[in-house]
Design an enzyme around this catalytic site. Sequence first.
Site, short mmCIF file in Angstrom:
data_model
loop_
_atom_site.label_atom_id
_atom_site.label_comp_id
_atom_site.label_asym_id
_atom_site.label_seq_id
_atom_site.Cartn_x
_atom_site.Cartn_y
_atom_site.Cartn_z
N ASP A 106 0.84 -1.19 0.00
CA ASP A 106 0.00 0.00 0.00
C ASP A 106 0.88 1.25 0.00
OD1 ASP A 106 -2.18 -1.66 0.18
OD2 ASP A 106 -2.31 -1.50 2.36
N1 URA Z 1 -1.32 -6.01 3.65
C1 URA Z 1 -1.80 -4.75 3.70
O1 URA Z 1 -2.85 -4.49 4.27
N2 URA Z 1 -1.09 -3.79 3.11
C2 URA Z 1 0.09 -4.00 2.50
O2 URA Z 1 0.69 -3.06 1.98
C3 URA Z 1 0.57 -5.31 2.45
C4 URA Z 1 -0.15 -6.31 3.03
#
Ligand code: URA
Length: 246
Positions: A106
Site C-alpha cells: 500500500d
Molecule cells: N497487507 C496490507 O494491508 N497492506 C500491504 O501493503 C501489504 C499487506
Amino acid sequence: MEKQRLDKIIASTGKWSRREVKALIRQGLVLVDGVPARSAEEKADPGAARIEVKGEPIAYRRYTWLMLNKPAGYLSATEDGRGATVLDLLPEELRRQGLFPVGRLDKDTEGLLLLTNEGGLAHDLLSPKRHVDKVYYTRVAGRLTEADCAAFARGITLPDGLVCRSAGLEILSAGEESEGRVTLREGKFHQVKRMLAYLGKPVLYLERIKMGNLPLDLSLSRGEFRFLTDSEVESLRAQVDSLEKP
Ligand code: URA
C-alpha cells in the site's frame, strides 16, 4: 545470446548512464575482449563477450532484480497519474528496463519491495499456490491477544466474503498499542489491514520485513535500493521450485 548495443549492456548494470558510457568509450575505458570499443552503438553478445569498464569486468545479467526499502508515500505501480510510484526512486537507466514491482505494498506501507523484469519468477513468487511467506511488522491500536493469534491461525472470512487463509500472528508487545509480526502466504488487497481491522485492531503502521527467504536488508535506508546478488535470485528460484506447483 542476442547481440546488443554496448551502451545498453553497460547501462543495464545501473552503474553508468548511457551518456556516461559514451564518455567512457571516448576515453578508451571500455574494452570488449581486450579491444577498446569505438562506439556506444557497437554490438556485443553480453553472454559471451568479456566487457571491461575501467579495468573491471562488468557483471551482465539477463534480468534485473532489485530490493527496494520502500518509504511511505509511493505507489507500487509502474505509472500512475495520481502520484509518485516506486519507479520514481530509481535512476533513469533502471527505469528504462521494464521493471515492475513484485506484488503491491500500500502507499503507506514501508519496507521490502522487489522489482524485476523477469516475469516468470515474479509470477511464481506471487502465486498463492506456491505459499511463499511474506512477513510484516505491524503496530496496531489496541491490545493484541492470544485469541487474535488463534483467529489468524484458523483463517478469517471477512464480512464481504473474502476468505483469508491461515496466517501467522506473533505478539511482540501488547498494550494500548501493540506490535506484532504477521506472516501471510497470500497477498490479497489490504490483507493485513483488513484482517486486523476485523479483529478490532486497526493497523497504525505496516512494514514488510521478509519475502520468502529474503529479509529486508537493514543497511538500506528508506528509499534506497540495491541489486540482488546472483545467489539471492537463485535462492528465490530454488524456493519457488521446492514449493507446490499449480
Ligand atoms: N497487507 C496490507 O494491508 N497492506 C500491504 O501493503 C501489504 C499487506
